[in-house]
Design an enzyme around this catalytic site. Structure first.
Site, PDB file in Angstrom:
ATOM      1  N   HIS A   1    -122.888 -29.020  34.399  1.00 45.64           N
ATOM      2  CA  HIS A   1    -121.520 -28.531  34.129  1.00 45.64           C
ATOM      3  C   HIS A   1    -120.491 -29.209  35.057  1.00 45.64           C
ATOM      4  O   HIS A   1    -119.612 -28.547  35.613  1.00 45.64           O
ATOM      5  CB  HIS A   1    -121.473 -26.999  34.216  1.00 45.64           C
ATOM      6  CG  HIS A   1    -121.875 -26.413  35.537  1.00 45.64           C
ATOM      7  ND1 HIS A   1    -122.481 -25.191  35.667  1.00 45.64           N
ATOM      8  CD2 HIS A   1    -121.741 -26.879  36.796  1.00 45.64           C
ATOM      9  CE1 HIS A   1    -122.709 -24.939  36.946  1.00 45.64           C
ATOM     10  NE2 HIS A   1    -122.251 -25.947  37.659  1.00 45.64           N
TER      11      HIS A   1
ATOM     12  N   HIS B   1    -117.741 -21.405  41.432  1.00 53.46           N
ATOM     13  CA  HIS B   1    -117.633 -22.352  42.548  1.00 53.46           C
ATOM     14  C   HIS B   1    -116.424 -21.993  43.403  1.00 53.46           C
ATOM     15  O   HIS B   1    -115.445 -22.728  43.434  1.00 53.46           O
ATOM     16  CB  HIS B   1    -117.487 -23.783  42.034  1.00 53.46           C
ATOM     17  CG  HIS B   1    -118.581 -24.194  41.086  1.00 53.46           C
ATOM     18  ND1 HIS B   1    -118.620 -23.777  39.790  1.00 53.46           N
ATOM     19  CD2 HIS B   1    -119.660 -24.989  41.267  1.00 53.46           C
ATOM     20  CE1 HIS B   1    -119.691 -24.297  39.198  1.00 53.46           C
ATOM     21  NE2 HIS B   1    -120.341 -25.028  40.061  1.00 53.46           N
TER      22      HIS B   1
ATOM     23  N   HIS C   1    -127.723 -33.562  42.666  1.00 58.37           N
ATOM     24  CA  HIS C   1    -126.434 -33.996  43.209  1.00 58.37           C
ATOM     25  C   HIS C   1    -126.211 -33.380  44.581  1.00 58.37           C
ATOM     26  O   HIS C   1    -126.715 -32.307  44.886  1.00 58.37           O
ATOM     27  CB  HIS C   1    -125.248 -33.712  42.273  1.00 58.37           C
ATOM     28  CG  HIS C   1    -124.908 -32.265  42.002  1.00 58.37           C
ATOM     29  ND1 HIS C   1    -125.801 -31.342  41.500  1.00 58.37           N
ATOM     30  CD2 HIS C   1    -123.735 -31.584  42.134  1.00 58.37           C
ATOM     31  CE1 HIS C   1    -125.198 -30.176  41.329  1.00 58.37           C
ATOM     32  NE2 HIS C   1    -123.944 -30.288  41.714  1.00 58.37           N
TER      33      HIS C   1
ATOM     34  N   GLU D   1    -128.708 -25.586  42.105  1.00 56.17           N
ATOM     35  CA  GLU D   1    -128.183 -24.940  40.887  1.00 56.17           C
ATOM     36  C   GLU D   1    -129.236 -24.842  39.784  1.00 56.17           C
ATOM     37  O   GLU D   1    -129.129 -23.993  38.893  1.00 56.17           O
ATOM     38  CB  GLU D   1    -126.983 -25.732  40.327  1.00 56.17           C
ATOM     39  CG  GLU D   1    -125.719 -25.603  41.142  1.00 56.17           C
ATOM     40  CD  GLU D   1    -124.527 -26.285  40.487  1.00 56.17           C
ATOM     41  OE1 GLU D   1    -123.400 -25.944  40.844  1.00 56.17           O
ATOM     42  OE2 GLU D   1    -124.701 -27.183  39.623  1.00 56.17           O
TER      43      GLU D   1
HETATM   44 FE   LIG Z   1    -121.952 -26.289  39.652  1.00 55.15          FE
END
Ligand SMILES: [Fe+2]
Lengths: 283, 132
Positions: free
Chosen positions: A12, A59, A193, A240
């Site tokens: 996302h 976030h 990431h 995540e």
């Molecule tokens: Fe995220």
């Protein structure tokens, strides 16, 4: 009876939302990534759910550090889109499914998953980017949405085991809802990431692909993977991916893989995407 | 289960945001959350020092913000999703801000990402990386 008919997993990445909002999907940089979702956009036209349960994380957009729920479910009629600092994304607000969401919240709490109940929630890119990837740029989102927010920002995040079993409990709870509804569950975030520190930019595509293989064929082996391993191998924000376990748990023991896509990079991130359907009806 | 916050110290070039860090960085992250409002972004950019003085942050935290030293903000309890509100206020992207925490400039960082990102080999642990 309501039924979970499919699961969607997707990254996302906020920059993906920005690329869509600024009309850059045909740029050389973005085109190969968006091509991986062309199949999905046509697939969902013929497999559109009444309700999508979207497992995502906030976030620091709606939840600050004043209140940080581990699991939270949105039971409202609708959810506005957050201003994440650049102004809100120019996308439609999100229509909720209050009756199913209320049933889920109650059922899951009675099953010992202590969800926080949200009568107000603004949603961020974690939820709206998957909608954009699957539906493009409609005036109104084609399905209702139940946001299921998971803390993946602050350690300790929930364990993999907890996530997988929450998914299983969601499956049971959906099947106990009397109305005939076609329900999908989407797991979002990841893949590898890291967006902080001297190690920023870390990508581990072989690890991501093995994670996808295991998620499809043997999710039970993933449930004991410690948070540290996600962080070490897939970057600090790669954790995540525990949210994909919730999605997978809701699909039953065996699944068919309808679609798979990987692309590196989107901004700082390895993009991964799966569409899975449960095997054997309501096992 | 007894929590183990020390386990993350072995990750090179990485600051894991824990429940402990959240307490340390609470005011810094609260300040960041205030920048979700356009009016506050304008006020902050117009006079950063006075805006920061409205928060019970440590002087180190304030200095880190004023100098846009994101690593120092992380060291003082900041979390990158919160800190993103600072660079968003200036219209910077994640790539632009994140690259400042590495030993690369933004062009080099972008080139690394296009070439497949930072390889995990050599970056799994401080021991593997051979740094203390
Ligand atoms: Fe995220």
């Amino acid at each position: 009876m309501a039924k979970i008919t499919a699961g969607v997993a997707t990254s996302h990445v906020p920059a993906v939302g920005a690329a869509i909002d600024m009309g850059r999907t045909e740029d050389d940089y973005w085109k190969p990534m968006f091509q991986g979702y062309e199949f999905s956009k046509s697939w969902i036209k013929t497999n559109n759910p009444d309700v999508a349960i979207i497992v995502y994380n906030d976030h620091a957009s709606y939840f600050g550090m004043e209140i940080m729920p581990t699991f939270a479910i949105g039971v409202a009629e609708s959810f506005e889109v957050c201003d994440e600092g650049y102004g809100p994304r120019p996308v439609p607000s999100v229509e909720g499914a209050p009756e199913l969401a209320t049933h889920l919240a109650a059922s899951l709490i009675l099953d010992d998953f202590d969800l926080t109940v949200l009568n107000v929630l603004e949603v961020d890119h974690g939820l709206t980017v998957p909608l954009s990837l699957m539906y493009g740029t409609p005036d109104k989102w084609p399905s209702k949405v139940i946001p299921l927010a998971v803390n993946v920002v602050m350690y300790p995040q929930p364990s993999g085991e907890r996530c997988l079993s929450l998914g299983k409990a969601i499956r049971r709870a959906v099947e106990e809802f009397d109305e005939d509804l076609n329900v999908q569950i989407w797991g979002t975030g990841g893949m590898s990431h890291q967006i902080q520190g001297a190690r920023a930019g870390l990508i581990n595509l072989p690890w991501d692909q093995k994670f996808m293989d295991d998620l499809v064929d043997q999710p039970e082996v993933l449930q004991y993977k410690p948070h540290l391993e996600y962080m070490r191998e897939a970057g600090s924000e790669g954790v995540e991916l525990i949210m994909w376990l919730i999605m997978r748990g809701a699909l039953g023991d065996k699944v068919d893989e309808v679609h798979r896509f990987n692309h590196v990079p989107a901004s700082n991130t390895s993009v991964g995407h799966l569409i899975l359907t449960p095997q054997g009806g309501n096992a | 289960m007894k929590p183990d916050f020390e386990q993350f110290k072995d990750l090179p070039g990485t600051t894991i945001f824990t429940i402990e860090k959240g307490r340390e960085g609470f005011q810094l992250n609260e300040f960041c959350m205030s920048l979700r409002k356009e009016e506050n972004r304008r006020r902050f950019l117009a006079d950063e020092r006075s805006y920061l003085d409205e928060w019970e942050m440590t002087e180190d935290q304030k200095q880190a913000v004023l100098t846009r030293d994101f690593q120092k903000m992380l060291d003082n309890g900041g979390n990158v999703y919160f800190l993103s509100k600072i660079f968003a206020a200036e219209g910077l992207s994640y790539v632009q801000a994140v690259s400042t925490m590495t030993d690369m400039n933004v062009e080099q960082y972008q080139a690394m990402m296009l070439a497949g990102g930072r390889n995990v080999e050599g970056w799994r642990s401080k021991k593997e990386r051979d740094v203390a």
